[in-house]
Motif scaffolding. Structure first.
Motif, short mmCIF file in Angstrom:
data_model
loop_
_atom_site.label_atom_id
_atom_site.label_comp_id
_atom_site.label_asym_id
_atom_site.label_seq_id
_atom_site.Cartn_x
_atom_site.Cartn_y
_atom_site.Cartn_z
N THR A 94 31.12 0.64 57.91
CA THR A 94 30.37 1.88 57.72
C THR A 94 30.14 2.16 56.23
O THR A 94 29.09 2.68 55.85
CB THR A 94 31.07 3.08 58.37
N PHE A 95 31.12 1.81 55.39
CA PHE A 95 30.93 2.01 53.95
C PHE A 95 29.94 1.01 53.37
O PHE A 95 29.24 1.32 52.41
CB PHE A 95 32.28 1.93 53.23
N VAL A 96 29.90 -0.20 53.93
CA VAL A 96 28.88 -1.16 53.51
C VAL A 96 27.50 -0.64 53.87
O VAL A 96 26.54 -0.75 53.08
CB VAL A 96 29.14 -2.54 54.15
N LEU A 97 27.35 -0.06 55.07
CA LEU A 97 26.07 0.55 55.45
C LEU A 97 25.67 1.62 54.46
O LEU A 97 24.48 1.75 54.10
CB LEU A 97 26.18 1.15 56.86
N GLN A 98 26.65 2.39 54.01
CA GLN A 98 26.35 3.44 53.02
C GLN A 98 25.82 2.84 51.72
O GLN A 98 24.79 3.28 51.19
CB GLN A 98 27.62 4.24 52.73
N ALA A 99 26.51 1.80 51.22
CA ALA A 99 26.08 1.18 49.96
C ALA A 99 24.69 0.59 50.09
O ALA A 99 23.84 0.75 49.18
CB ALA A 99 27.09 0.10 49.56
N VAL A 100 24.42 -0.10 51.18
CA VAL A 100 23.09 -0.70 51.40
C VAL A 100 22.02 0.38 51.49
O VAL A 100 20.92 0.23 50.94
CB VAL A 100 23.11 -1.56 52.68
N SER A 101 22.34 1.48 52.14
CA SER A 101 21.36 2.56 52.31
C SER A 101 20.97 3.17 50.97
O SER A 101 19.79 3.41 50.70
CB SER A 101 21.93 3.63 53.24
N TYR A 102 21.95 3.47 50.14
CA TYR A 102 21.64 4.03 48.83
C TYR A 102 20.80 3.06 47.98
O TYR A 102 19.92 3.47 47.23
CB TYR A 102 22.92 4.37 48.07
N GLU A 103 21.09 1.78 48.11
CA GLU A 103 20.45 0.78 47.26
C GLU A 103 19.00 0.51 47.68
O GLU A 103 18.12 0.36 46.82
CB GLU A 103 21.25 -0.53 47.30
N PHE A 104 18.76 0.49 48.99
CA PHE A 104 17.47 -0.05 49.45
C PHE A 104 16.51 0.99 50.03
O PHE A 104 15.36 0.67 50.27
CB PHE A 104 17.70 -1.13 50.51
#
Length: 380
Positions: A94-104
């Motif tokens: 879920t934290f990886v999803l967060q990082a990807v969302s902010y980035e892309f």
């Protein structure tokens, strides 16, 4: 510094990191409320822009918390992170999803040509917003459930004899007693209650943070109106779990390391370590003050600070009660004598003392974080 002091010192530092992590979950809480707070597309972007400046602090604290546990109490790390890996993998995912969302999310919305253009019709900014909301709900819920196992126990077995038995030598000394690998903890209703309490706490902190950080009267008015919707469930769930904790049996160990069940163990810990209930009650009072003052006053926007400090104090007091005063901080429901304590799960005295010297740099790191926070917020 004696070995006993170092064990207690490092449990304090890890408890402090966990307390700071719970406070920093306001990022997840605010994201989970982005649609009700932002309402319009512009409003949602303001909320995301605000939390997007701080999400690295939460993720870095989570990684630091895991690293400190690995260095100071490696047996817990190998038992929980290695045995209950499904629970931890979902949290990290879920934290990886967060990082990807902010980035892309912004790159996808601007992609009219190039390698990202074909994704625009499949993955939209709304998809990334959904990912942020998913992280905002599941992240605090599962992290709270993981912390609740410090009090409720987990289903694991420790076999240190594997290291000294020449015939059956194996470096694996801890194993999960069933195939669920951590997900079985969610079947305990008290684990879910504590996890939900942390989730609603993160939403409460998130709303208070947005009210303070986003200079938009519409968002602030909606935040004040929705604060009770998050705060009331949090208070009810937290009070219910606190009463349960004070009345439940705990797990104590003697000088020989033998672990036994002790009725009202956590209540005894609070009574015998008088400073812990003082810290706990002070923290609760600060959180309640922030909530009540924000709801009562339309002009008060600084509730995140007393609520944040209060959250750190409450979590710190609870975790110290879980590990200090001869208490097993990670009870085993499969084998009582496999339960972990700060004595039987810690690193060597040399390792703890060396790391204690390095830990003197922590105030400088905290000062840098405070400066970075201030520098980021200079621009609205």
């Amino acid at each position: 510094m004696t070995y006993d002091f170092l064990q207690h010192y490092w449990w304090f530092l890890i408890s402090l990191l966990a307390a700071l992590l719970v406070f920093l979950l306001f990022v997840q809480g605010a994201n989970s409320c982005m649609r009700s707070l932002g309402w319009t597309e512009e409003g949602k972007q303001k909320v995301i822009a605000s939390t997007g400046r701080k999400w690295e602090l939460t993720f870095t604290t989570l990684v630091t918390f895991g690293g400190a546990f690995f260095a100071a109490f490696p047996l817990f790390y190998s038992t929980s992170f290695g045995g209950a890996y499904w629970l931890w993998m979902i949290i990290l995912f879920t934290f990886v999803l967060q990082a990807v969302s902010y980035e892309f999310q912004s790159k996808i919305s601007r992609a009219t040509s190039g390698p990202l253009a074909w994704l625009r019709n499949i993955i939209t900014p709304r998809t990334f917003h959904t990912f942020l909301i998913l992280n905002g709900l599941l992240g605090p819920l599962l992290l709270g459930g993981a912390v609740a196992t410090f009090f409720e126990g987990s289903n694991f077995i420790i076999t240190k004899e594997n290291l000294i038995d020449a015939q059956s030598f194996t470096p694996v000394i801890s194993r999960w007693a069933n195939a669920s690998h951590g997900l079985d903890a969610l079947l305990n209703p008290w684990v879910l209650i504590f996890g939900l309490a942390v989730m609603f706490l993160s939403r409460t902190l998130g709303i208070l943070y947005v009210i303070n950080n986003v200079n938009d009267e519409d968002i602030r008015s909606r935040g004040s109106a929705r604060l009770l919707g998050a705060a009331v469930p949090f208070v009810l769930l937290f009070v219910a779990y606190l009463i349960h904790l004070l009345l439940k049996d705990g797990y104590a160990y003697d000088a020989a390391g033998t672990i036994a069940t002790e009725p009202y163990k956590y209540l005894h810990n609070l009574l015998q370590m008088w400073y812990l209930p003082v810290v706990l009650l002070a923290g609760v009072a600060m959180v309640l003050y922030a909530i009540i003052k924000t709801v009562a006053s339309k002009t008060y926007i600084k509730g995140i600070w007393p609520a944040g400090i209060g959250t750190v104090l409450v979590v710190l007091a609870l975790l110290l009660a879980a590990g200090w005063n001869n208490t097993a901080y990670y009870p085993s429901t499969a084998d009582l004598q496999s339960s972990l304590t700060i004595v039987n799960s810690c690193s060597s005295e040399f390792t703890l003392s060396t790391m204690a010297i390095v830990s003197l740099l922590i105030p400088f790191v905290l000062a840098y974080i405070a400066y970075a926070w201030w520098a980021i917020d200079r621009k609205e």
